[in-house]
Design an enzyme around this catalytic site. Structure first.
Site, PDB file in Angstrom:
ATOM      1  N   HIS A   1      -6.453 -51.634   8.714  1.00  0.00           N
ATOM      2  CA  HIS A   1      -7.055 -50.646   9.614  1.00  0.00           C
ATOM      3  C   HIS A   1      -6.138 -50.467  10.817  1.00  0.00           C
ATOM      4  O   HIS A   1      -5.696 -51.458  11.408  1.00  0.00           O
ATOM      5  CB  HIS A   1      -8.449 -51.081  10.077  1.00  0.00           C
ATOM      6  CG  HIS A   1      -9.362 -51.270   8.914  1.00  0.00           C
ATOM      7  ND1 HIS A   1      -9.893 -50.207   8.223  1.00  0.00           N
ATOM      8  CD2 HIS A   1      -9.779 -52.388   8.283  1.00  0.00           C
ATOM      9  CE1 HIS A   1     -10.615 -50.666   7.221  1.00  0.00           C
ATOM     10  NE2 HIS A   1     -10.557 -51.984   7.227  1.00  0.00           N
TER      11      HIS A   1
ATOM     12  N   TYR B   1      -6.202 -43.625  17.131  1.00  0.00           N
ATOM     13  CA  TYR B   1      -5.329 -43.818  15.968  1.00  0.00           C
ATOM     14  C   TYR B   1      -3.853 -43.522  16.250  1.00  0.00           C
ATOM     15  O   TYR B   1      -3.019 -43.731  15.365  1.00  0.00           O
ATOM     16  CB  TYR B   1      -5.827 -42.951  14.799  1.00  0.00           C
ATOM     17  CG  TYR B   1      -7.234 -43.309  14.369  1.00  0.00           C
ATOM     18  CD1 TYR B   1      -7.520 -44.565  13.832  1.00  0.00           C
ATOM     19  CD2 TYR B   1      -8.290 -42.404  14.526  1.00  0.00           C
ATOM     20  CE1 TYR B   1      -8.807 -44.909  13.456  1.00  0.00           C
ATOM     21  CE2 TYR B   1      -9.580 -42.733  14.139  1.00  0.00           C
ATOM     22  CZ  TYR B   1      -9.835 -43.987  13.611  1.00  0.00           C
ATOM     23  OH  TYR B   1     -11.108 -44.324  13.243  1.00  0.00           O
TER      24      TYR B   1
HETATM   25  C1  DQA Z   1      -9.970 -47.000  10.085  1.00  0.00           C
HETATM   26  C2  DQA Z   1     -11.226 -47.559  10.774  1.00  0.00           C
HETATM   27  C3  DQA Z   1     -12.477 -47.012  10.123  1.00  0.00           C
HETATM   28  O1  DQA Z   1     -13.628 -47.560  10.759  1.00  0.00           O
HETATM   29  C4  DQA Z   1     -12.513 -45.507  10.263  1.00  0.00           C
HETATM   30  O2  DQA Z   1     -13.647 -44.982   9.596  1.00  0.00           O
HETATM   31  C5  DQA Z   1     -11.268 -44.849   9.815  1.00  0.00           C
HETATM   32  C6  DQA Z   1      -9.975 -45.482  10.074  1.00  0.00           C
HETATM   33  C7  DQA Z   1      -8.679 -47.455  10.786  1.00  0.00           C
HETATM   34  O3  DQA Z   1      -7.620 -47.306  10.167  1.00  0.00           O
HETATM   35  O4  DQA Z   1      -8.707 -47.916  11.922  1.00  0.00           O
HETATM   36  O5  DQA Z   1     -11.301 -43.739   9.299  1.00  0.00           O
HETATM   37  O6  DQA Z   1      -9.937 -47.487   8.753  1.00  0.00           O
END
Ligand code: DQA
Length: 147
Positions: free
Chosen positions: A103, A26
């Protein structure tokens, strides 16, 4: 009531840990950094920003219901609930304004269970795998879908 358009950005569970949580997936920017990026783009547009995060599904559903008629656009990173929640999908289906699903990571290139989203087919656009820039791109997507 505000005369200016209001962009609402809603963030689901664990996104309060952005910057600390799995930075290899992330990145190192925090949710406050994401809010600042969205705010800067909204200021350029002359829009207000309403930016929230919650770890409670019912709180997210209440927030969607609260803004469903009043917001100019809704940007949502539902995080883990993306892959589990019919209730969030149903709430989104009642939103009048454009809805953009975001995402940070590329959910299609990760575990199998992340490939399915309950939200995508009620969203006007889906943005994945662009890091936190995806949020800024989502603001621009709202602009496109409004016109
Ligand atoms: C997310 C992707 C999701 O699968 C995960 O559970 C997250 C973050 C993303 O921003 O990449 O918490 O939404």
């Amino acid at each position: 009531m505000s005369a200016r358009p209001v962009l609402v950005v809603l963030n689901g569970p664990n996104l309060n840990l952005l910057g600390e949580r799995e930075p290899e997936i992330y990145g190192s920017q925090t949710l406050a950094d994401v809010e600042a990026l969205c705010r800067a783009r909204c200021e350029e547009l002359g829009w207000e920003l309403d930016f929230r995060q919650t770890n409670h599904e019912g709180v997210l559903i209440d927030a969607i219901q609260e803004v469903r008629r009043s917001c100019t656009g809704l940007v949502l990173n539902a995080a883990g609930w993306t892959h589990t929640s019919v209730a969030i999908r149903d709430a989104l289906a009642a939103v009048v304004a454009p809805v953009i699903e975001v995402h940070i990571s590329d959910v299609h290139a990760r575990e199998e269970f992340r490939r399915h989203s309950y939200i995508s087919d009620v969203a006007d656009e889906v943005i994945v795998g662009r890091g936190v820039q995806g949020y800024v791109d989502a603001v621009d997507a709202v602009v496109r879908h409004r016109s």
